[in-house]
Design a protein around this motif. Structure first.
Motif, PDB file in Angstrom:
ATOM      1  N   VAL A   1      -6.599  -9.618   4.865  1.00  0.00           N
ATOM      2  CA  VAL A   1      -6.021 -10.746   4.110  1.00  0.00           C
ATOM      3  C   VAL A   1      -7.087 -11.824   3.917  1.00  0.00           C
ATOM      4  O   VAL A   1      -7.276 -12.344   2.809  1.00  0.00           O
ATOM      5  N   ALA A   2      -7.827 -12.143   4.980  1.00  0.00           N
ATOM      6  CA  ALA A   2      -8.863 -13.174   4.910  1.00  0.00           C
ATOM      7  C   ALA A   2      -9.996 -12.761   3.968  1.00  0.00           C
ATOM      8  O   ALA A   2     -10.480 -13.572   3.174  1.00  0.00           O
ATOM      9  N   ALA A   3     -10.417 -11.501   4.045  1.00  0.00           N
ATOM     10  CA  ALA A   3     -11.503 -11.015   3.189  1.00  0.00           C
ATOM     11  C   ALA A   3     -11.100 -11.064   1.717  1.00  0.00           C
ATOM     12  O   ALA A   3     -11.912 -11.422   0.854  1.00  0.00           O
ATOM     13  N   MET A   4      -9.856 -10.736   1.413  1.00  0.00           N
ATOM     14  CA  MET A   4      -9.392 -10.778   0.030  1.00  0.00           C
ATOM     15  C   MET A   4      -9.197 -12.221  -0.440  1.00  0.00           C
ATOM     16  O   MET A   4      -9.436 -12.530  -1.618  1.00  0.00           O
ATOM     17  N   ALA A   5      -8.797 -13.112   0.454  1.00  0.00           N
ATOM     18  CA  ALA A   5      -8.654 -14.530   0.097  1.00  0.00           C
ATOM     19  C   ALA A   5     -10.001 -15.094  -0.356  1.00  0.00           C
ATOM     20  O   ALA A   5     -10.056 -15.939  -1.260  1.00  0.00           O
ATOM     21  N   GLU A   6     -11.091 -14.606   0.242  1.00  0.00           N
ATOM     22  CA  GLU A   6     -12.428 -15.029  -0.182  1.00  0.00           C
ATOM     23  C   GLU A   6     -12.707 -14.637  -1.631  1.00  0.00           C
ATOM     24  O   GLU A   6     -13.543 -15.232  -2.295  1.00  0.00           O
ATOM     25  N   GLU A   7     -12.010 -13.627  -2.116  1.00  0.00           N
ATOM     26  CA  GLU A   7     -12.151 -13.167  -3.495  1.00  0.00           C
ATOM     27  C   GLU A   7     -11.122 -13.828  -4.412  1.00  0.00           C
ATOM     28  O   GLU A   7     -11.014 -13.473  -5.581  1.00  0.00           O
ATOM     29  N   GLY A   8     -10.320 -14.733  -3.852  1.00  0.00           N
ATOM     30  CA  GLY A   8      -9.295 -15.398  -4.651  1.00  0.00           C
ATOM     31  C   GLY A   8      -8.039 -14.573  -4.846  1.00  0.00           C
ATOM     32  O   GLY A   8      -7.256 -14.813  -5.762  1.00  0.00           O
ATOM     33  N   ILE A   9      -7.824 -13.575  -3.982  1.00  0.00           N
ATOM     34  CA  ILE A   9      -6.656 -12.691  -4.080  1.00  0.00           C
ATOM     35  C   ILE A   9      -5.812 -12.870  -2.829  1.00  0.00           C
ATOM     36  O   ILE A   9      -6.289 -12.670  -1.715  1.00  0.00           O
ATOM     37  N   ASP A  10      -4.552 -13.242  -3.030  1.00  0.00           N
ATOM     38  CA  ASP A  10      -3.646 -13.511  -1.913  1.00  0.00           C
ATOM     39  C   ASP A  10      -2.825 -12.263  -1.585  1.00  0.00           C
ATOM     40  O   ASP A  10      -1.998 -11.839  -2.379  1.00  0.00           O
ATOM     41  N   MET A  11      -3.059 -11.706  -0.412  1.00  0.00           N
ATOM     42  CA  MET A  11      -2.295 -10.540   0.063  1.00  0.00           C
ATOM     43  C   MET A  11      -1.358 -10.916   1.195  1.00  0.00           C
ATOM     44  O   MET A  11      -0.769 -10.043   1.817  1.00  0.00           O
ATOM     45  N   SER A  12      -1.234 -12.202   1.485  1.00  0.00           N
ATOM     46  CA  SER A  12      -0.520 -12.631   2.689  1.00  0.00           C
ATOM     47  C   SER A  12       0.958 -12.256   2.692  1.00  0.00           C
ATOM     48  O   SER A  12       1.557 -12.132   3.751  1.00  0.00           O
ATOM     49  N   ALA A  13       1.552 -12.044   1.532  1.00  0.00           N
ATOM     50  CA  ALA A  13       2.980 -11.709   1.475  1.00  0.00           C
ATOM     51  C   ALA A  13       3.232 -10.199   1.466  1.00  0.00           C
ATOM     52  O   ALA A  13       4.378  -9.764   1.493  1.00  0.00           O
ATOM     53  N   GLU A  14       2.173  -9.397   1.440  1.00  0.00           N
ATOM     54  CA  GLU A  14       2.346  -7.938   1.392  1.00  0.00           C
ATOM     55  C   GLU A  14       2.834  -7.408   2.733  1.00  0.00           C
ATOM     56  O   GLU A  14       2.514  -7.954   3.789  1.00  0.00           O
ATOM     57  N   LEU A  15       3.603  -6.324   2.680  1.00  0.00           N
ATOM     58  CA  LEU A  15       4.099  -5.657   3.876  1.00  0.00           C
ATOM     59  C   LEU A  15       3.752  -4.173   3.797  1.00  0.00           C
ATOM     60  O   LEU A  15       3.868  -3.576   2.731  1.00  0.00           O
ATOM     61  N   PRO A  16       3.348  -3.559   4.902  1.00  0.00           N
ATOM     62  CA  PRO A  16       3.108  -2.120   4.896  1.00  0.00           C
ATOM     63  C   PRO A  16       4.387  -1.359   4.538  1.00  0.00           C
ATOM     64  O   PRO A  16       5.481  -1.739   4.953  1.00  0.00           O
ATOM     65  N   LYS A  17       4.215  -0.299   3.747  1.00  0.00           N
ATOM     66  CA  LYS A  17       5.348   0.510   3.300  1.00  0.00           C
ATOM     67  C   LYS A  17       5.121   1.953   3.729  1.00  0.00           C
ATOM     68  O   LYS A  17       3.987   2.413   3.781  1.00  0.00           O
ATOM     69  N   VAL A  18       6.205   2.648   3.992  1.00  0.00           N
ATOM     70  CA  VAL A  18       6.105   4.048   4.407  1.00  0.00           C
ATOM     71  C   VAL A  18       5.881   4.924   3.178  1.00  0.00           C
ATOM     72  O   VAL A  18       6.431   4.669   2.095  1.00  0.00           O
ATOM     73  N   LEU A  19       5.040   5.932   3.346  1.00  0.00           N
ATOM     74  CA  LEU A  19       4.760   6.892   2.294  1.00  0.00           C
ATOM     75  C   LEU A  19       5.998   7.741   2.043  1.00  0.00           C
ATOM     76  O   LEU A  19       6.573   8.294   2.983  1.00  0.00           O
ATOM     77  N   THR A  20       6.405   7.836   0.773  1.00  0.00           N
ATOM     78  CA  THR A  20       7.539   8.685   0.414  1.00  0.00           C
ATOM     79  C   THR A  20       7.089   9.747  -0.580  1.00  0.00           C
ATOM     80  O   THR A  20       6.131   9.539  -1.331  1.00  0.00           O
ATOM     81  N   THR A  21       7.796  10.852  -0.593  1.00  0.00           N
ATOM     82  CA  THR A  21       7.518  11.906  -1.564  1.00  0.00           C
ATOM     83  C   THR A  21       7.700  11.372  -2.974  1.00  0.00           C
ATOM     84  O   THR A  21       6.936  11.699  -3.881  1.00  0.00           O
ATOM     85  N   GLU A  22       8.701  10.506  -3.178  1.00  0.00           N
ATOM     86  CA  GLU A  22       8.972   9.945  -4.506  1.00  0.00           C
ATOM     87  C   GLU A  22       7.775   9.150  -5.019  1.00  0.00           C
ATOM     88  O   GLU A  22       7.426   9.223  -6.198  1.00  0.00           O
TER      89      GLU A  22
END
Length: 140
Positions: A56-77
């Motif tokens: 999150v911190a490394a991407m913030a340095e690029e001006g991209i906010d990932m702070s609200a993202e949550l890990p998601k489980v891989l689905t076949t769909e």
């Protein structure tokens, strides 16, 4: 309307084990640099509870906010619905479907590392995303 204007957007799924670092950074870059012209998904074969704070911190340095993202489980769909599936260290956990484009990006795992160690991984991902966009959107 030309056929290209009605064509479906290409879709890309990024998969790593925890969906906390590499795949999240790749998805964030593709959303940012793809200007909404590519559908983006990310998932993990064994998702973590939260996104890696160093990523999150490394991407913030690029001006991209990932702070609200949550890990998601891989689905076949998710795999079925994607044109391109890019794996990052999840090995055989990703289901394979005929007609999909698969790539495996060999990237160091940023888990447990500080932002200094994540920056080169981030920069490698950005270069790969730039090449992917050029490949998927040749007219750009």
């Amino acid at each position: 309307m030309s056929p290209s204007e009605t064509a479906a957007k290409p879709s890309v799924l990024f998969v790593c084990v925890h969906n906390a670092g590499r795949s999240q950074m790749a998805a964030a870059y593709l959303r940012h640099l793809g200007e909404g012209l590519i559908e983006v998904r990310s998932a993990g074969s064994a998702p973590a509870d939260s996104v890696n704070p160093a990523a999150v911190a490394a991407m913030a340095e690029e001006g991209i906010d990932m702070s609200a993202e949550l890990p998601k489980v891989l689905t076949t769909e998710a795999v079925k619905e994607s044109d391109v599936v890019i794996t990052m260290g999840c090995g055989d956990a990703c289901p394979i479907f005929p007609g999909k484009r698969y790539e495996d990006w060999k990237l160091d795992d940023p888990a447990g590392q500080g932002v200094e160690a994540v920056r080169p991984i981030r920069d490698d991902i950005r270069a790969r995303i730039t090449a992917l966009i050029a490949d998927l959107l040749p007219a750009k």
